[in-house]
Write a protein that holds these residues in place. Sequence first.
Motif, PDB file in Angstrom:
ATOM      1  N   TYR A 163     -76.189 -31.238  -2.540  1.00 22.46           N
ATOM      2  CA  TYR A 163     -76.213 -30.496  -3.855  1.00 22.46           C
ATOM      3  C   TYR A 163     -76.242 -31.593  -5.130  1.00 22.46           C
ATOM      4  CZ  TYR A 163     -71.182 -31.977  -4.543  1.00 22.46           C
ATOM      5  OH  TYR A 163     -70.112 -32.694  -4.880  1.00 22.46           O
ATOM      6  N   SER A 172     -83.570 -25.915  -4.015  1.00 20.17           N
ATOM      7  CA  SER A 172     -83.218 -24.877  -4.867  1.00 20.17           C
ATOM      8  C   SER A 172     -84.210 -24.090  -5.498  1.00 20.17           C
ATOM      9  CB  SER A 172     -81.996 -25.085  -5.788  1.00 20.17           C
ATOM     10  OG  SER A 172     -81.652 -24.062  -6.657  1.00 20.17           O
ATOM     11  N   HIS A 199     -74.664 -24.700 -12.524  1.00 22.27           N
ATOM     12  CA  HIS A 199     -73.383 -25.301 -12.253  1.00 22.27           C
ATOM     13  C   HIS A 199     -73.035 -26.685 -12.978  1.00 22.27           C
ATOM     14  CE1 HIS A 199     -72.623 -22.331  -9.233  1.00 22.27           C
ATOM     15  NE2 HIS A 199     -73.935 -22.658  -8.650  1.00 22.27           N
ATOM     16  N   SER A 204     -78.527 -25.586  -8.432  1.00 15.31           N
ATOM     17  CA  SER A 204     -78.292 -24.263  -9.022  1.00 15.31           C
ATOM     18  C   SER A 204     -78.044 -23.232  -7.910  1.00 15.31           C
ATOM     19  CB  SER A 204     -79.133 -23.730  -9.985  1.00 15.31           C
ATOM     20  OG  SER A 204     -79.268 -24.592 -10.985  1.00 15.31           O
ATOM     21  N   SER A 205     -77.316 -22.123  -8.057  1.00 14.08           N
ATOM     22  CA  SER A 205     -77.329 -21.192  -7.255  1.00 14.08           C
ATOM     23  C   SER A 205     -78.227 -19.985  -7.789  1.00 14.08           C
ATOM     24  CB  SER A 205     -75.866 -20.328  -7.148  1.00 14.08           C
ATOM     25  OG  SER A 205     -74.930 -21.178  -6.513  1.00 14.08           O
ATOM     26  N   HIS A 233     -75.656 -19.715   2.068  1.00 16.83           N
ATOM     27  CA  HIS A 233     -75.805 -20.984   1.284  1.00 16.83           C
ATOM     28  C   HIS A 233     -77.064 -21.596   1.559  1.00 16.83           C
ATOM     29  CE1 HIS A 233     -74.460 -23.910   4.241  1.00 16.83           C
ATOM     30  NE2 HIS A 233     -73.753 -23.180   4.828  1.00 16.83           N
ATOM     31  N   TYR A 282     -76.064 -19.603  -2.443  1.00 19.24           N
ATOM     32  CA  TYR A 282     -75.084 -20.603  -3.135  1.00 19.24           C
ATOM     33  C   TYR A 282     -75.448 -21.920  -2.981  1.00 19.24           C
ATOM     34  CZ  TYR A 282     -72.474 -16.295  -3.141  1.00 19.24           C
ATOM     35  OH  TYR A 282     -72.069 -15.038  -3.277  1.00 19.24           O
ATOM     36  N   ALA A 283     -75.254 -22.571  -3.961  1.00 18.75           N
ATOM     37  CA  ALA A 283     -75.557 -24.083  -3.866  1.00 18.75           C
ATOM     38  C   ALA A 283     -74.072 -24.709  -3.664  1.00 18.75           C
ATOM     39  CB  ALA A 283     -75.791 -24.586  -5.293  1.00 18.75           C
ATOM     40  N   GLY A 291     -70.447 -23.640  -5.294  1.00 18.27           N
ATOM     41  CA  GLY A 291     -71.165 -22.601  -6.130  1.00 18.27           C
ATOM     42  C   GLY A 291     -70.742 -21.357  -5.688  1.00 18.27           C
ATOM     43  N   ASP A 365     -68.891 -18.758   2.313  1.00 20.77           N
ATOM     44  CA  ASP A 365     -68.738 -18.624   1.047  1.00 20.77           C
ATOM     45  C   ASP A 365     -68.012 -17.189   0.645  1.00 20.77           C
ATOM     46  OD1 ASP A 365     -69.966 -20.919  -0.717  1.00 20.77           O
ATOM     47  OD2 ASP A 365     -71.765 -20.499   0.486  1.00 20.77           O
TER      48      ASP A 365
END
Length: 429
Positions: A163, A172, A199, A204-205, A233, A282-283, A291, A365
Amino acid sequence: MKSLALVSTVLLSRLIPVACAGYLDRSAQVVLNSPALRSDYQYDEAYLGKLLEIHNDPVEVMRLVDPSNAAKLDEPRLLQVFGRDASWMTEGDKLRLRREGLKFVDLTDHQDLKGDSFLRMQASESWPKLQYQEKVHEIIGHLSIDSMQENLRNLTSFYNRYYLSNHGVKSSRWVYDQILKIISTAPPSVRLSLETFTHPFPQSSIIARFEPTYGRAVSNGNIALPRIVLGTHMDSANYRLPLLPSPGADDDGSGTVALIEAFRALVEGGFRPERPVEFHWYAAEEAGLLGSLEVAKEYKSQNKQVQAMFQLDALAFVRQGTTPTISFITSGVDASLTNWTMAVASEYASAPIQGIELPLGHGSDHMPWDKIGVPVAAATEEHPDKANPYEHTEADRIDLANGEFSFEFIREFTKVAIGFVVELGGWVD
């Protein structure tokens, strides 16, 4: 040892992410008296492995490799290892926890959640009787293993998807582009939106949404219906050291491409739900659910109602000599939603199903959503004690020996995902 010390000179102008501990400029001039840094922020694996053997501490290795950003490793972070109380540690301690195989959540920026348990069991409303069998089976007919294979080959071609790395940012963006391509081919009657959820960290998510088609919802006098969320994720991490390769084919490339494929099949099939249906990639899950924590907390603060959330994480590994079995987590989830989702799986998937209790030290998550009171369910490939031994290493790849990586198994989870969103989201003809 002095012979292994690194000397770096960095000329800063435009900052971009490079590694766990900090940042390098894209136009930076870096002088190293070692072969550690090769090109495009890829590192000499043998050299880093030697450093790890000598120091036996990923934090010390990171200090050597990126001394200009070593101070970041000492930043205090409020970490909660699953099954333990939250405590103040450091950014560097994250590397040590991962190397021990421990999952955790980073609550530093979410201290209002500190006192809540991540392992509470809740039971909520009753769930609808299955009624869209014809529609769901029609959508399942659009699934393509070839499409999933192509997507996962591309996703795992990134050096890693950490990340804080440039590779994590690029991967991403790649996921975003795939979703955008799908949306560009959507029938005119399918209402869609796509957003990048940024974020404080670089990766990013991504959130893709089927907008509701106001049919019965309007006649019921309730346009603002709660949304349905499917999550996975897209980051990956090498638990030996973040600078090492991490293809993350199973964890969680399998979940990432399963949701891409489910989204594609639903778009192609003309899905028109009665309520919003969202797909979340999700990140930074490997960094402490960062994330999904931010997304869930923003939804709560903006009073965005979520009826149910279903998480998919690690879907492809089938140990030689075993039967691929869809495993539903039974601890730290909503009991009634989980039972209902297991019924969806029984209806639409061909693989057997089972319930498993999540061992202490594991998580994903769905937990932040449970924290804010959303009913959650989660599914994975097998009991974590018998899970893919290659996760979080350079060897988490598609081409495992003995056929232990199965796209057919991923497809079974994708069928469940489609059944979940159609049966809960409804369908307006």
